[in-house]
Design a protein around this motif. Structure first.
Motif, PDB file in Angstrom:
ATOM      1  N   SER A 120      20.610   0.824  -9.428  1.00 31.69           N
ATOM      2  CA  SER A 120      21.473   1.290  -8.335  1.00 31.69           C
ATOM      3  C   SER A 120      21.389   0.350  -7.126  1.00 31.69           C
ATOM      4  CB  SER A 120      21.140   2.733  -7.941  1.00 31.69           C
ATOM      5  OG  SER A 120      19.851   2.825  -7.387  1.00 31.69           O
ATOM      6  N   GLY A 121      20.310  -0.435  -7.021  1.00 32.88           N
ATOM      7  CA  GLY A 121      20.174  -1.375  -5.901  1.00 32.88           C
ATOM      8  C   GLY A 121      21.276  -2.423  -5.885  1.00 32.88           C
ATOM      9  N   PRO A 122      21.348  -3.281  -6.913  1.00 31.40           N
ATOM     10  CA  PRO A 122      22.409  -4.297  -6.934  1.00 31.40           C
ATOM     11  C   PRO A 122      23.813  -3.696  -6.906  1.00 31.40           C
ATOM     12  CG  PRO A 122      20.749  -4.771  -8.600  1.00 31.40           C
ATOM     13  CD  PRO A 122      20.415  -3.424  -8.037  1.00 31.40           C
ATOM     14  N   LEU A 123      24.011  -2.589  -7.630  1.00 31.63           N
ATOM     15  CA  LEU A 123      25.360  -2.017  -7.702  1.00 31.63           C
ATOM     16  C   LEU A 123      25.833  -1.549  -6.325  1.00 31.63           C
ATOM     17  CD1 LEU A 123      27.745  -1.086  -9.605  1.00 31.63           C
ATOM     18  CD2 LEU A 123      26.899   1.171  -9.051  1.00 31.63           C
ATOM     19  N   LEU A 124      25.016  -0.731  -5.645  1.00 35.29           N
ATOM     20  CA  LEU A 124      25.463  -0.200  -4.357  1.00 35.29           C
ATOM     21  C   LEU A 124      25.493  -1.284  -3.275  1.00 35.29           C
ATOM     22  CD1 LEU A 124      24.839   2.521  -5.932  1.00 35.29           C
ATOM     23  CD2 LEU A 124      24.795   3.499  -3.648  1.00 35.29           C
ATOM     24  N   ARG A 125      24.610  -2.254  -3.385  1.00 30.23           N
ATOM     25  CA  ARG A 125      24.636  -3.371  -2.411  1.00 30.23           C
ATOM     26  C   ARG A 125      25.965  -4.112  -2.510  1.00 30.23           C
ATOM     27  NH1 ARG A 125      25.339  -5.747   0.942  1.00 30.23           N
ATOM     28  NH2 ARG A 125      24.302  -7.383   2.121  1.00 30.23           N
ATOM     29  N   MET A 126      26.414  -4.384  -3.732  1.00 31.47           N
ATOM     30  CA  MET A 126      27.673  -5.105  -3.941  1.00 31.47           C
ATOM     31  C   MET A 126      28.876  -4.234  -3.599  1.00 31.47           C
ATOM     32  SD  MET A 126      27.272  -8.248  -4.734  1.00 31.47           S
ATOM     33  CE  MET A 126      25.994  -8.273  -3.504  1.00 31.47           C
ATOM     34  N   ALA A 127      28.806  -2.947  -3.948  1.00 32.97           N
ATOM     35  CA  ALA A 127      29.909  -2.024  -3.629  1.00 32.97           C
ATOM     36  C   ALA A 127      30.121  -1.986  -2.116  1.00 32.97           C
ATOM     37  CB  ALA A 127      29.610  -0.637  -4.166  1.00 32.97           C
ATOM     38  N   GLU A 128      29.024  -1.846  -1.389  1.00 35.22           N
ATOM     39  CA  GLU A 128      29.115  -1.768   0.077  1.00 35.22           C
ATOM     40  C   GLU A 128      29.686  -3.069   0.647  1.00 35.22           C
ATOM     41  OE1 GLU A 128      27.988  -3.080   3.775  1.00 35.22           O
ATOM     42  OE2 GLU A 128      26.655  -3.659   2.117  1.00 35.22           O
ATOM     43  N   SER A 129      29.259  -4.223   0.097  1.00 34.76           N
ATOM     44  CA  SER A 129      29.747  -5.514   0.625  1.00 34.76           C
ATOM     45  C   SER A 129      31.240  -5.693   0.371  1.00 34.76           C
ATOM     46  CB  SER A 129      28.960  -6.677   0.005  1.00 34.76           C
ATOM     47  OG  SER A 129      29.342  -6.875  -1.346  1.00 34.76           O
ATOM     48  N   LEU A 130      31.769  -4.965  -0.613  1.00 29.73           N
ATOM     49  CA  LEU A 130      33.203  -5.038  -0.923  1.00 29.73           C
ATOM     50  C   LEU A 130      33.990  -3.893  -0.285  1.00 29.73           C
ATOM     51  CD1 LEU A 130      32.778  -6.092  -4.659  1.00 29.73           C
ATOM     52  CD2 LEU A 130      33.813  -7.493  -2.871  1.00 29.73           C
ATOM     53  N   GLY A 131      33.345  -3.177   0.636  1.00 29.19           N
ATOM     54  CA  GLY A 131      34.050  -2.153   1.401  1.00 29.19           C
ATOM     55  C   GLY A 131      34.144  -0.791   0.742  1.00 29.19           C
ATOM     56  N   VAL A 132      33.345  -0.557  -0.315  1.00 29.82           N
ATOM     57  CA  VAL A 132      33.373   0.746  -0.997  1.00 29.82           C
ATOM     58  C   VAL A 132      32.369   1.677  -0.306  1.00 29.82           C
ATOM     59  CG1 VAL A 132      33.011   1.973  -3.184  1.00 29.82           C
ATOM     60  CG2 VAL A 132      33.931  -0.366  -3.198  1.00 29.82           C
ATOM     61  N   PRO A 133      32.778   2.880   0.130  1.00 24.83           N
ATOM     62  CA  PRO A 133      31.810   3.803   0.744  1.00 24.83           C
ATOM     63  C   PRO A 133      30.760   4.264  -0.274  1.00 24.83           C
ATOM     64  CG  PRO A 133      33.963   4.869   0.499  1.00 24.83           C
ATOM     65  CD  PRO A 133      34.151   3.430   0.104  1.00 24.83           C
ATOM     66  N   CYS A 134      29.510   4.324   0.175  1.00 21.27           N
ATOM     67  CA  CYS A 134      28.397   4.641  -0.736  1.00 21.27           C
ATOM     68  C   CYS A 134      27.686   5.929  -0.320  1.00 21.27           C
ATOM     69  CB  CYS A 134      27.381   3.499  -0.742  1.00 21.27           C
ATOM     70  SG  CYS A 134      28.055   1.940  -1.347  1.00 21.27           S
ATOM     71  N   VAL A 135      27.313   6.718  -1.331  1.00 24.42           N
ATOM     72  CA  VAL A 135      26.541   7.943  -1.134  1.00 24.42           C
ATOM     73  C   VAL A 135      25.240   7.818  -1.930  1.00 24.42           C
ATOM     74  CG1 VAL A 135      26.471  10.444  -1.543  1.00 24.42           C
ATOM     75  CG2 VAL A 135      28.604   9.364  -0.823  1.00 24.42           C
ATOM     76  N   LEU A 136      24.118   8.126  -1.295  1.00 28.48           N
ATOM     77  CA  LEU A 136      22.826   8.121  -1.986  1.00 28.48           C
ATOM     78  C   LEU A 136      22.368   9.556  -2.208  1.00 28.48           C
ATOM     79  CD1 LEU A 136      20.858   5.437   0.075  1.00 28.48           C
ATOM     80  CD2 LEU A 136      22.207   5.083  -1.997  1.00 28.48           C
ATOM     81  N   GLN A 137      21.672   9.774  -3.318  1.00 30.86           N
ATOM     82  CA  GLN A 137      21.033  11.069  -3.542  1.00 30.86           C
ATOM     83  C   GLN A 137      19.560  10.812  -3.812  1.00 30.86           C
ATOM     84  OE1 GLN A 137      20.087  13.111  -6.747  1.00 30.86           O
ATOM     85  NE2 GLN A 137      19.507  14.724  -5.322  1.00 30.86           N
ATOM     86  N   GLU A 138      18.701  11.341  -2.950  1.00 31.07           N
ATOM     87  CA  GLU A 138      17.244  11.155  -3.072  1.00 31.07           C
ATOM     88  C   GLU A 138      16.620  12.458  -3.517  1.00 31.07           C
ATOM     89  OE1 GLU A 138      13.784  10.184  -3.611  1.00 31.07           O
ATOM     90  OE2 GLU A 138      14.941   8.493  -2.814  1.00 31.07           O
ATOM     91  N   GLN A 139      15.982  12.448  -4.705  1.00 27.58           N
ATOM     92  CA  GLN A 139      15.447  13.692  -5.277  1.00 27.58           C
ATOM     93  C   GLN A 139      14.092  14.084  -4.704  1.00 27.58           C
ATOM     94  OE1 GLN A 139      15.887  11.044  -8.064  1.00 27.58           O
ATOM     95  NE2 GLN A 139      18.019  11.344  -7.558  1.00 27.58           N
ATOM     96  N   ASN A 140      13.294  13.102  -4.294  1.00 24.58           N
ATOM     97  CA  ASN A 140      11.892  13.368  -3.974  1.00 24.58           C
ATOM     98  C   ASN A 140      11.639  13.538  -2.483  1.00 24.58           C
ATOM     99  OD1 ASN A 140      10.571  13.087  -6.688  1.00 24.58           O
ATOM    100  ND2 ASN A 140      11.641  11.131  -6.595  1.00 24.58           N
ATOM    101  N   SER A 141      10.475  14.099  -2.152  1.00 28.71           N
ATOM    102  CA  SER A 141      10.115  14.283  -0.750  1.00 28.71           C
ATOM    103  C   SER A 141       9.584  12.980  -0.152  1.00 28.71           C
ATOM    104  CB  SER A 141       9.067  15.382  -0.601  1.00 28.71           C
ATOM    105  OG  SER A 141       7.866  14.982  -1.217  1.00 28.71           O
ATOM    106  N   PHE A 142       9.254  12.009  -1.019  1.00 26.92           N
ATOM    107  CA  PHE A 142       8.854  10.675  -0.579  1.00 26.92           C
ATOM    108  C   PHE A 142       9.876   9.714  -1.163  1.00 26.92           C
ATOM    109  CE2 PHE A 142       6.557   6.750  -0.213  1.00 26.92           C
ATOM    110  CZ  PHE A 142       5.749   6.915   0.901  1.00 26.92           C
TER     111      PHE A 142
END
Length: 362
Positions: free
Chosen positions: A107-129
């Motif tokens: 998900s790191g490379p994918l969302l980094r590239m999506a964001e650089s191309l102007g695609v809005p990104c949503v993250l979902q974090e499951q853990n408390s850390f």
């Protein structure tokens, strides 16, 4: 407009894959004509699990940095550059309206590239850390959906939305029928049952503990429903008896939860979210072998609210019997833990996450 395109990435473990699939399913329900593409790490379990769920997936040549010095770490810069270039190509071809990341290396490379191309990104974090990938991506994400309070330690406060973690839909309406559930597993509905969960592959230390404590459970006249994992089933199935049921995995988790009076479990994010919904007393034994020791952090978040008991693996030999008896001998403690953990349940998590994604489409 119904023909939206959504690109999703989350993998490495079921804890990242399952939420991504649940989010895709909810989006599909709302937008039946939408297109979906998953992006994962080439040699990880998402390459098998995502197609089984009915979605297309493309793989990147990516993996995490090993904690100790290995040759694999020397390959990391090459894998990262390769994955960034491939992710950029995938995003440009697919043209998604939103990119969604649930953690894991890909998900790191994918969302980094999506964001650089102007695609809005949503993250979902499951853990408390928070995981390292989500921490690195947080600055550029539009929204970060979390399951615990206090996540502004890791993420910009204004981007955080507390939604909870996606959970299996069959558990949202767990019907409490102990007798019927006990019959299903060949157990006595009039006796107390301990449910042991170590994950689909199993947990060696929990299995060793249960093997050692079988006589102790028998003396307490307790039944044991023991999911030992497929890696260990051959080793432990010899203990199967009228009051001990040994399973590689549990196909009917709803019935397993209904049969249980007390639960012993790992503290992965998905398990914790399910157990909040179930609302029964839980002893968490977190795995010490996961990134950032996040299972211990997950369990601590519940212990802080008087919603569970936690025992570290190193404490089991000295503390388990004493703490377990303290729980079983006190109906008041059982009720209190069950009530408090239930208060932390967020059964509509998937819908709330998708609500945040939908806002970005407008």
């Amino acid at each position: 407009m119904d023909s939206y395109r959504f690109i999703l990435s989350g993998g490495g473990t079921g804890g990242h894959i399952y939420p991504a699939v649940a989010i895709a399913n909810e989006l599909k329900k709302r937008y039946p004509d939408a297109e979906f593409l998953f992006v994962g790490a080439k040699d990880k379990m998402e390459m098998e699990k995502v197609p089984q769920a009915g979605y297309e997936i493309k793989g990147l040549w990516i993996s995490g940095i090993q904690r100790k010095l290995t040759l694999k770490n020397l390959m990391f810069p090459f894998k990262l550059i390769s994955s960034l270039l491939e992710a950029r190509k995938i995003v440009k071809q697919f043209k998604p309206h939103v990119a969604i990341g649930t953690g894991g290396f890909a998900s790191g490379p994918l969302l980094r590239m999506a964001e650089s191309l102007g695609v809005p990104c949503v993250l979902q974090e499951q853990n408390s850390f928070a995981g390292i990938t989500n921490k690195l991506l947080a600055g550029k994400a539009k929204k970060i959906c979390v399951a615990y309070d206090g996540m502004e330690r890791f993420f910009p406060k204004e981007k955080i939305v507390k939604t909870g973690n996606p959970i299996r839909t069959d558990l949202v309406d767990v019907k409490e029928n102990k007798q019927e559930a006990s019959n299903f597993f060949g157990l006595d509905g009039n006796k107390k049952t301990v449910l042991v969960l170590g994950g689909s592959l199993g947990a060696r230390r929990i299995n060793q503990l249960i093997e050692k404590e079988l006589d102790f459970f028998a003396k307490q006249e307790l039944q044991v429903l023991w999911q030992c994992g497929k890696l260990y089933h051959k080793e432990y199935k010899k203990y199967e008896s009228g009051s001990v049921k040994v399973l590689a995995f549990v196909n009917r988790m709803d019935l397993a939860y209904a049969a249980a009076d007390v639960i012993i479990s790992r503290a992965g994010a998905g398990s914790v979210s399910e157990l909040c919904l179930v609302g029964k007393p839980v002893i968490f034994i977190p795995s010490p072998n996961v990134a950032e020791d996040h299972q211990t952090q997950n369990a601590k978040a519940l212990v802080a609210k008087d919603a569970a008991i936690m025992l570290r693996e190193v404490e089991l030999d000295a503390e388990f019997e004493k703490r377990f008896l303290g729980l079983m001998d006190s109906k008041e403690t059982q009720d209190k833990l069950g009530e408090n953990i239930k208060k932390m349940a967020m059964p509509k998590a998937t819908e709330h996450i998708v609500d945040e994604i939908v806002k970005l489409l407008k």
